[in-house]
Design an enzyme around this catalytic site. Structure first.
Site, short mmCIF file in Angstrom:
data_model
loop_
_atom_site.label_atom_id
_atom_site.label_comp_id
_atom_site.label_asym_id
_atom_site.label_seq_id
_atom_site.Cartn_x
_atom_site.Cartn_y
_atom_site.Cartn_z
CG ASP A 1 -1.69 -1.48 -5.87
OD1 ASP A 1 -0.69 -0.85 -5.51
OD2 ASP A 1 -2.18 -1.38 -7.01
CE1 TYR B 1 4.48 -3.58 -11.05
CE2 TYR B 1 4.65 -1.21 -10.83
CZ TYR B 1 3.92 -2.32 -11.18
OH TYR B 1 2.64 -2.18 -11.64
NE ARG C 1 7.65 -0.63 -5.94
CZ ARG C 1 6.61 -0.02 -6.49
NH1 ARG C 1 6.48 1.29 -6.41
NH2 ARG C 1 5.69 -0.71 -7.12
CE1 TYR D 1 0.99 8.00 -9.28
CE2 TYR D 1 2.68 6.97 -10.64
CZ TYR D 1 2.01 7.09 -9.44
OH TYR D 1 2.39 6.30 -8.38
CG ASN E 1 -0.40 5.25 -12.80
OD1 ASN E 1 -0.65 6.31 -13.33
ND2 ASN E 1 0.82 4.85 -12.51
CB CYS F 1 -0.93 -0.02 1.20
SG CYS F 1 -0.11 -0.39 2.75
C1 0GY Z 1 1.71 0.09 -7.75
C2 0GY Z 1 1.66 0.14 -9.17
C3 0GY Z 1 1.87 1.21 -9.96
C4 0GY Z 1 2.53 2.39 -9.57
C5 0GY Z 1 3.65 2.42 -8.82
O1 0GY Z 1 5.57 3.41 -8.06
C6 0GY Z 1 4.50 3.59 -8.64
O2 0GY Z 1 4.15 4.67 -9.07
O3 0GY Z 1 4.08 1.32 -8.25
C7 0GY Z 1 1.45 1.11 -11.36
O4 0GY Z 1 1.12 2.14 -11.96
O5 0GY Z 1 1.42 0.00 -11.91
O6 0GY Z 1 2.24 -0.85 -7.20
O7 0GY Z 1 1.23 1.01 -7.09
#
Ligand code: 0GY
Length: 291
Positions: A246, A153, A120, A45, A251, A28
């Site tokens: 999450d 990620y 991360r 964003y 987004n 989260c």
């Molecule tokens: C998530 C996924 C997204 C965004 C981010 O770091 C971030 O901006 O992780 C996404 O847009 O897929 O885990 O929140």
């Protein structure tokens, strides 16, 4: 906030499923408030503010006891909103930060004391600019002595190219959102099999079984196309999986999930009480509160 993106659900339902005592939401975010913690100039964003108090209220509403708050790209390497949430959580939140190679030992120590336990690395091209592997390797070497882990990620189609980097990281490695599989492809197809192979060959690699709302084509509330992927991971690697909401779901343009309904998916992806205890309590406690 960007006009075509959705804000989090204003009134999530109370889940039918009751999480076991001590359950942890391990994915989260907190955003802003912008007036106090401005978003990063390099962000891709602008989310709606989602404060620590709103997060902690959601935690209680859903029947969870703890949070792991993950630094999102809209705050860049400025971890102040994250640290503020951690220090006001009364020990009920840990964090995953985003740091630069020249982060000082004093900054790392302060973050550790606040509850940060990981950093991360984001490889999703629409979210961040490219960072050279050698810089990331340096950061991993800096945080490893603290006992921190690395959260990665990326999107499934990029795994072959990233494989060698991921498998040489010196820490525990946690993959966000199951490596973002294309859920229109079969669980037993080559793409997801490669992800399963990553975990079966590398015991230091874990996966979050998160994000049906981002991966689904079939849609809410059942997310029937995503459930088999999460379930396969939980069945195969019961001691290396984590679950999270999450929230506040940055987004998203197509639909905003009801967080209560996301909690109700848990018994479908972890089908026994023993698997749920590992997924929601034992695994996150070992990784984030094991010190
Ligand atoms: C998530 C996924 C997204 C965004 C981010 O770091 C971030 O901006 O992780 C996404 O847009 O897929 O885990 O929140």
């Amino acid at each position: 906030m960007d006009p075509d993106w959705l804000c989090f659900h204003p009134n999530p339902s109370k889940p039918q499923f009751t999480p076991p005592p001590g359950a942890v939401d391990t994915h989260c975010h907190v955003f802003g408030p912008e007036s106090r913690f401005p978003y990063a100039p390099e962000r891709k964003y602008t989310p709606c503010d989602a404060t620590k108090d709103q997060l902690f209220a959601l935690r209680d509403h859903l029947g969870f006891e703890r949070n792991v708050i993950v630094q999102a790209s809209c705050h860049g390497n400025d971890n102040r909103a994250l640290v503020d949430a951690l220090v006001h959580s009364q020990g009920r939140a840990r964090g995953v930060a985003s740091v630069e190679r020249d982060v000082s030992d004093a900054e790392l120590k302060l973050m550790h004391e606040a509850g940060v336990r990981g950093t991360r690395f984001n490889f999703v091209r629409r979210l961040v600019d490219f960072t050279p592997r050698e810089v990331l390797a340096e950061i991993a070497a800096r945080i490893a002595p603290l006992g921190w882990h690395v959260v990665i990620y990326f999107e499934a189609q990029d795994l072959p190219e990233l494989w060698d980097f991921f498998t040489t990281l010196p820490t525990t490695v946690v993959v966000d959102h199951m490596g973002r599989p294309d859920v229109t492809k079969p669980v037993d197809g080559p793409e997801f099999q490669l992800f399963l192979k990553l975990l079966s060959e590398h015991e230091n690699i874990w996966s979050k079984v998160t994000c049906p709302e981002r991966l689904t084509q079939s849609g809410p509330p059942g997310y029937d196309d995503v459930v088999p992927f999460a379930r396969r991971l939980v069945d195969t690697f019961p001691d290396r999986v984590l679950w999270g909401t999450d929230w506040p779901h940055p987004n998203l343009k197509s639909h905003m999930p009801d967080d209560g309904k996301l909690v109700d998916l848990i018994p479908r992806i972890a089908t026994t009480a023993e698997l749920r205890q590992k997924l929601l309590v034992d695994n996150p406690m070992r990784l984030y509160w094991g010190d």
